[in-house]
Scaffold this motif. Structure first.
Motif, short mmCIF file in Angstrom:
data_model
loop_
_atom_site.label_atom_id
_atom_site.label_comp_id
_atom_site.label_asym_id
_atom_site.label_seq_id
_atom_site.Cartn_x
_atom_site.Cartn_y
_atom_site.Cartn_z
N ALA A 44 -9.02 11.64 -30.97
CA ALA A 44 -7.94 10.50 -30.95
C ALA A 44 -8.15 9.44 -31.41
CB ALA A 44 -7.37 10.27 -29.41
N VAL A 45 -9.32 8.74 -31.15
CA VAL A 45 -10.01 7.36 -31.50
C VAL A 45 -10.35 7.50 -32.75
CG1 VAL A 45 -11.84 5.71 -31.35
CG2 VAL A 45 -10.55 6.42 -29.25
N LEU A 46 -11.25 8.68 -33.26
CA LEU A 46 -11.33 9.18 -34.71
C LEU A 46 -10.41 8.98 -35.60
CD1 LEU A 46 -14.16 9.28 -36.39
CD2 LEU A 46 -13.87 11.78 -35.84
N ALA A 47 -9.19 9.76 -35.33
CA ALA A 47 -7.95 9.76 -36.04
C ALA A 47 -7.60 8.49 -36.30
CB ALA A 47 -7.04 10.73 -35.24
N ILE A 48 -7.48 7.67 -35.14
CA ILE A 48 -7.02 6.28 -35.53
C ILE A 48 -7.51 5.57 -36.27
CG2 ILE A 48 -6.49 4.05 -34.37
CD1 ILE A 48 -5.64 5.79 -31.79
N ILE A 49 -8.94 5.66 -36.36
CA ILE A 49 -9.94 4.80 -37.28
C ILE A 49 -9.83 5.36 -38.60
CG2 ILE A 49 -12.20 4.55 -37.90
CD1 ILE A 49 -12.92 4.30 -34.84
N VAL A 50 -9.50 6.90 -38.68
CA VAL A 50 -9.50 7.27 -40.31
C VAL A 50 -8.16 6.77 -40.90
CG1 VAL A 50 -9.16 9.29 -41.32
CG2 VAL A 50 -11.07 9.12 -39.86
N THR A 54 -7.89 4.53 -44.14
CA THR A 54 -7.35 5.27 -45.34
C THR A 54 -5.99 4.45 -45.66
OG1 THR A 54 -7.85 7.32 -44.60
CG2 THR A 54 -5.89 7.23 -45.99
N SER A 55 -5.26 3.61 -44.80
CA SER A 55 -4.14 2.69 -44.93
C SER A 55 -4.77 1.53 -45.90
CB SER A 55 -3.46 2.34 -44.02
OG SER A 55 -2.57 1.50 -43.89
N LYS A 56 -5.91 0.93 -45.27
CA LYS A 56 -6.39 -0.26 -45.77
C LYS A 56 -6.90 0.03 -47.45
CE LYS A 56 -7.78 -4.52 -45.59
NZ LYS A 56 -6.93 -5.58 -45.63
#
Length: 62
Positions: A44-50, A54-56
């Protein structure tokens, strides 16, 4: 003739009694469960970071 519920209840009682006799028997199950929860949290943490990276990256103009 015993019903399925009676049979299920008998199996559950037998397993609980077995755990009472040997309390360390459930330790490995507890360890596996905690490890699985930690893996889910890490994913879950990895998905949030990705998603944030990606957004940035998409917001950068060239």
């Amino acid at each position: 003739m015993p019903s399925q519920w009676d049979t299920l209840w008998a199996v559950i009682r037998a397993r609980v009694e077995m755990l009472r006799r040997e309390p360390e028997a459930g330790y490995s199950t507890e360890t596996v469960l905690v490890t699985a929860l930690l893996v889910v949290a890490a994913i879950a943490v990895l998905a949030i970071i990705v998603a944030k990276v990606t957004s940035k990256a998409n917001s950068i103009d060239m």
